[in-house]
Structures are given as structure tokens and as C-alpha cells.
Design an enzyme around this catalytic site. Structure first.
Site, mmCIF file in Angstrom:
data_model
loop_
_atom_site.group_PDB
_atom_site.id
_atom_site.type_symbol
_atom_site.label_atom_id
_atom_site.label_comp_id
_atom_site.label_asym_id
_atom_site.label_seq_id
_atom_site.Cartn_x
_atom_site.Cartn_y
_atom_site.Cartn_z
ATOM 1 N N TYR A 94 -6.045 -30.934 17.574
ATOM 2 C CA TYR A 94 -6.921 -29.770 17.668
ATOM 3 C C TYR A 94 -6.212 -28.662 18.430
ATOM 4 O O TYR A 94 -5.280 -28.899 19.198
ATOM 5 C CB TYR A 94 -8.234 -30.157 18.364
ATOM 6 C CG TYR A 94 -9.370 -29.192 18.093
ATOM 7 C CD1 TYR A 94 -9.866 -29.009 16.805
ATOM 8 C CD2 TYR A 94 -9.938 -28.450 19.123
ATOM 9 C CE1 TYR A 94 -10.904 -28.118 16.553
ATOM 10 C CE2 TYR A 94 -10.970 -27.563 18.874
ATOM 11 C CZ TYR A 94 -11.441 -27.399 17.588
ATOM 12 O OH TYR A 94 -12.465 -26.515 17.333
ATOM 13 N N GLY A 195 -22.432 -30.039 8.719
ATOM 14 C CA GLY A 195 -23.302 -29.294 9.624
ATOM 15 C C GLY A 195 -23.200 -27.797 9.409
ATOM 16 O O GLY A 195 -24.217 -27.084 9.363
ATOM 17 N N ARG A 216 -18.713 -33.474 -2.804
ATOM 18 C CA ARG A 216 -18.047 -34.567 -3.501
ATOM 19 C C ARG A 216 -19.085 -35.414 -4.245
ATOM 20 O O ARG A 216 -20.206 -35.601 -3.764
ATOM 21 C CB ARG A 216 -17.284 -35.445 -2.508
ATOM 22 C CG ARG A 216 -16.058 -34.789 -1.914
ATOM 23 C CD ARG A 216 -15.377 -35.693 -0.906
ATOM 24 N NE ARG A 216 -16.196 -35.877 0.292
ATOM 25 C CZ ARG A 216 -15.855 -36.644 1.319
ATOM 26 N NH1 ARG A 216 -14.708 -37.317 1.280
ATOM 27 N NH2 ARG A 216 -16.628 -36.758 2.383
ATOM 28 N N ARG A 218 -20.967 -38.682 -5.516
ATOM 29 C CA ARG A 218 -21.324 -39.886 -4.754
ATOM 30 C C ARG A 218 -22.479 -40.579 -5.455
ATOM 31 O O ARG A 218 -23.155 -39.981 -6.297
ATOM 32 C CB ARG A 218 -21.709 -39.497 -3.325
ATOM 33 C CG ARG A 218 -22.958 -38.603 -3.255
ATOM 34 C CD ARG A 218 -23.079 -37.925 -1.910
ATOM 35 N NE ARG A 218 -22.024 -36.963 -1.719
ATOM 36 C CZ ARG A 218 -21.553 -36.592 -0.536
ATOM 37 N NH1 ARG A 218 -22.069 -37.113 0.559
ATOM 38 N NH2 ARG A 218 -20.598 -35.703 -0.432
ATOM 39 N N GLY A 286 -11.732 -25.255 8.252
ATOM 40 C CA GLY A 286 -11.468 -26.674 8.413
ATOM 41 C C GLY A 286 -10.544 -27.154 7.317
ATOM 42 O O GLY A 286 -10.275 -26.435 6.346
ATOM 43 N N TRP A 311 -12.046 -19.564 13.609
ATOM 44 C CA TRP A 311 -12.164 -20.593 14.652
ATOM 45 C C TRP A 311 -13.092 -20.035 15.711
ATOM 46 O O TRP A 311 -12.805 -19.014 16.330
ATOM 47 C CB TRP A 311 -10.786 -20.906 15.236
ATOM 48 C CG TRP A 311 -10.765 -22.030 16.225
ATOM 49 C CD1 TRP A 311 -11.591 -23.114 16.267
ATOM 50 C CD2 TRP A 311 -9.844 -22.191 17.306
ATOM 51 N NE1 TRP A 311 -11.244 -23.944 17.318
ATOM 52 C CE2 TRP A 311 -10.182 -23.400 17.962
ATOM 53 C CE3 TRP A 311 -8.765 -21.436 17.767
ATOM 54 C CZ2 TRP A 311 -9.475 -23.862 19.068
ATOM 55 C CZ3 TRP A 311 -8.062 -21.906 18.877
ATOM 56 C CH2 TRP A 311 -8.409 -23.106 19.518
#
Length: 374
Positions: A94, A195, A216, A218, A286, A311
Site C-alpha cells: 500500500y 463497498g 464478475r 457467479r 484500485g 486515492w
């Protein structure tokens, strides 16, 4: 009780942060010291002494509570989520890493138990959240410097307060800071069940924006689709569906998006770029796929697409705590109007942290793990 809006007092407390005090001296974000056995009051914390797999390096330890100094605040933690950034920080991957040993957790909400003689910004009973990352929220209680905390309303749901300071802030800033969007415009995002993704859906809907939400595939895809649409999603499609020619049909009813929000990278981000309107912007916050962004040269040249990054920690460095306070006030307004709820959560007692850590790292888990300290 505090009320968000013109009559709500949300106090940002700025200044240097107090350190973590091991037996050898003061070195981290909270005043406390490690102990093989804790005298009453018993304080427990999730501590890691080196970077690595969270399931292996995080330990539940007893700690001694430091005395409350003149500018200190004794806080009982109520709830603290496990965010991807928390996992990355423990792994050592990070942009901001605390000195070790460190208490895990960058977000959460606590209740003020006592204050030092010089403290004027908060009082016993108030709810507070960290002003900055690295505070170490995965603990039952701690003594923090007053300036390390921001007061938040105690009349919003506990899960909303515990998850207020990171994901909704990221979602709102990305929606507001990169393109001048108007009601009726559209936004496309991947990792839509995260989130941040859930906050984007709700805030966008409150602003009159349409969202195209990529997830994705599923086994329970229909259940997830229904849940996201209940939050306000206009369209929910799979990564595979994003690549199909039928995607063009979506833009018969809504305009092509001028803003794309990327938390995945790799092929997913390439497909987001393909869907952007000319002159549009893709904001990356991300990289869940751990793969680089591959941008088509022709798209960059002929559609004049822009690639940006976001960020929240950097945004906070570049802005005052008063501006962060105003951001929180805006989000509280959404919460009070019923337009913003906490992400789907699973509350896990602190002592069951191993289960929570494992669940937070599993694929296709749409529920955010929240550690409860009771």
C-alpha cells in the site's frame, strides 16, 4: 443527538497525531502499550509485527491502556470494517505503511468515554471516526490524541458510521471531480458490488445519474443483480456481457458514459475504456486483478480518452480538514434522506477475526466484514 446539515456540528480536529506506545517508547498512532496480560480495563487489539498474509501475521493481543493526557481522548471502539486497503497495508502493498508493530484497521467508529482537561472539541458520549488512515481501529478501546479524530453524528446507523470515512467519500469525489456530469448522464464502473461500487450506485441515483454496473459472473448472479438494482442501479452486466455486441443496445436508451470508474485493471479496464464517449475519463482507484491497464492507442488518439487516478489519502492531503468535514456532512445528508445506506455487511465479533479476515479475501463475497467490539 446530532443532525446533519446546517444545524449539525461535525468537528474536524486537525494537528499532529499521537503515537502508539510500546513498552520501549511512543511510536504509532495511539497511546497504548503491549502486555502479556492486561490489567483491567482489558484492552484487546489485532496487531501485526511484520508484513505478510493477514491470516498468518495478525494476532489478537492484550494491551495496556495509556493514561489520558490533557489533549487526549479515551475512545471505546464500537465497530470497524475490514477494507481492501487494510489487507493491502498488512501485506505491505500500500502507498502508506505504519511503523511496526501496528494495530490493523483504518476505519471505524468509536464512542468517547473520557477526555483530557484541554480537550474542547468532543465530550463523553460523542461518536468519532479517524481523521486520517493508520489510526489502528481494530481494537476494543484506546487513548488517541484529540486531533486524530473527527466527530460524527450518533443518530445514523452504526454500520453507516463505521463505513463513512472511506468508501462513500471515494465514490462521491470520483463522481464530482473528474467530469461535469448532469442529471441523465451515465457512469460505468466495474467491481460494482464492492463497498465503493455500492456507494457509487446510490449517490449517482441521488444525483440523477444512470449507472452501468459491471460484475464478475457467479452462481447467484440474479440475486446480486436484484440487490444492486434495489440500490438504484440502471443496468447490471457481467464482465462477459460487457464484451458482447448487445452492449450497444444499452446506449439506445441512455447516453454513452463520460466517466468510467475502474477498480480492477486488466481486461476489465480495457473494456470500460471501449464504452466511454469521446473525450471521456476513466478513473482508476484500485487494481483487484493485479494486472496493468492496457489502453488502445486508437481509443486514446481518436476518442481523446483520459486516464486518471484517485486515492482518498492523497485527496485529504491536498485539502483541509474543513473540506473533509464538508464532504462528510454531504454524505450524512444522503444518509438522513435514505439515499445512502451502508454496504451489505456481516458483523463479526473481534475474537472471531480469523473468520472475518478469511471471508474478506474470498472471491465473490459481497458482504463487507465488520468487526464488533462488544
Amino acid at each position: 443527538m446530532w443532525v446533519c446539515g446546517a444545524v449539525f456540528r461535525l468537528r474536524a480536529l486537525a494537528g499532529p497525531r499521537k503515537g502508539l506506545c510500546p513498552a520501549s517508547g511512543c511510536r504509532g498512532p495511539a497511546a497504548a502499550s503491549y502486555s502479556a496480560s492486561a490489567d483491567p480495563p482489558r484492552v484487546r487489539a489485532l496487531v501485526y509485527g511484520h508484513h505478510g498474509d493477514p491470516a498468518k501475521v495478525v494476532e489478537l493481543k492484550n494491551m495496556e491502556l495509556a493514561a489520558v493526557g490533557g489533549s487526549d481522548v479515551h475512545v471505546k471502539m464500537l465497530a470497524a470494517p475490514i477494507n481492501p486497503s487494510d489487507i493491502n497495508m498488512i501485506q505491505g502493498n500500500y502507498g502508506l505503511l505504519p511503523e511496526l508493530p501496528a494495530v490493523g484497521g483504518n476505519e471505524g467508529v468509536g464512542q468517547v468515554i473520557a477526555v483530557g482537561s484541554n480537550v474542547t472539541g468532543v465530550k463523553p458520549g460523542d461518536w468519532v471516526i479517524p481523521a486520517n488512515p493508520g489510526l489502528g481501529t481494530w481494537r476494543t478501546e484506546a487513548v488517541f490524541s484529540e486531533e486524530a479524530l473527527i466527530e460524527v453524528p450518533s443518530d445514523i446507523p452504526l454500520q453507516s458510521a463505521a463505513t463513512l470515512g472511506v468508501n462513500p467519500c471515494t465514490a462521491y469525489r470520483m463522481l464530482m471531480d473528474f467530469e461535469q456530469l448532469q442529471p441523465g448522464d451515465s457512469v460505468i464502473q466495474n467491481a460494482s458490488n464492492s463497498g465503493v461500487g455500492q456507494a457509487v450506485i446510490q449517490i449517482a441515483a441521488a444525483l440523477g445519474l444512470k449507472t452501468i454496473n459491471v460484475v464478475r459472473d457467479r452462481p447467484d448472479i440474479q440475486k446480486l443483480t436484484d440487490r444492486l438494482k434495489n440500490l438504484g442501479a440502471e443496468h447490471v452486466i457481467t464482465e462477459e456481457g460487457l464484451r458482447k455486441p448487445e452492449m450497444k443496445n444499452i446506449f439506445k436508451a441512455i447516453p454513452q458514459p463520460r466517466l468510467a470508474l475502474n477498480c480492477v485493471g486488466g481486461k476489465s479496464s480495457t473494456e470500460l475504456l471501449r464504452q466511454l464517449a469521446p473525450g471521456g475519463t476513466m478513473v482508476t482507484y484500485g487494481g483487484m486483478a493485479k494486472q496493468p491497464i492496457i489502453a488502445s492507442v486508437s481509443l486514446i488518439i481518436f476518442k481523446d480518452l483520459k486516464l486518471r487516478g484517485f486515492w482518498l489519502s492523497q485527496w485529504k492531503k491536498d485539502h483541509s480538514l474543513d473540506q473533509f468535514r464538508e464532504l462528510l456532512l454531504t454524505l450524512c445528508d444522503f444518509i438522513h434522506r435514505g439515499q445512502l445506506t451502508a454496504p451489505a455487511c456481516s458483523e463479526v465479533p473481534l475474537q472471531d477475526y480469523q473468520r472475518a479476515l478469511e471471508a474478506s479475501m474470498k472471491p465473490f463475497v459481497s458482504s463487507k466484514q465488520i468487526l464488533t467490539m462488544g
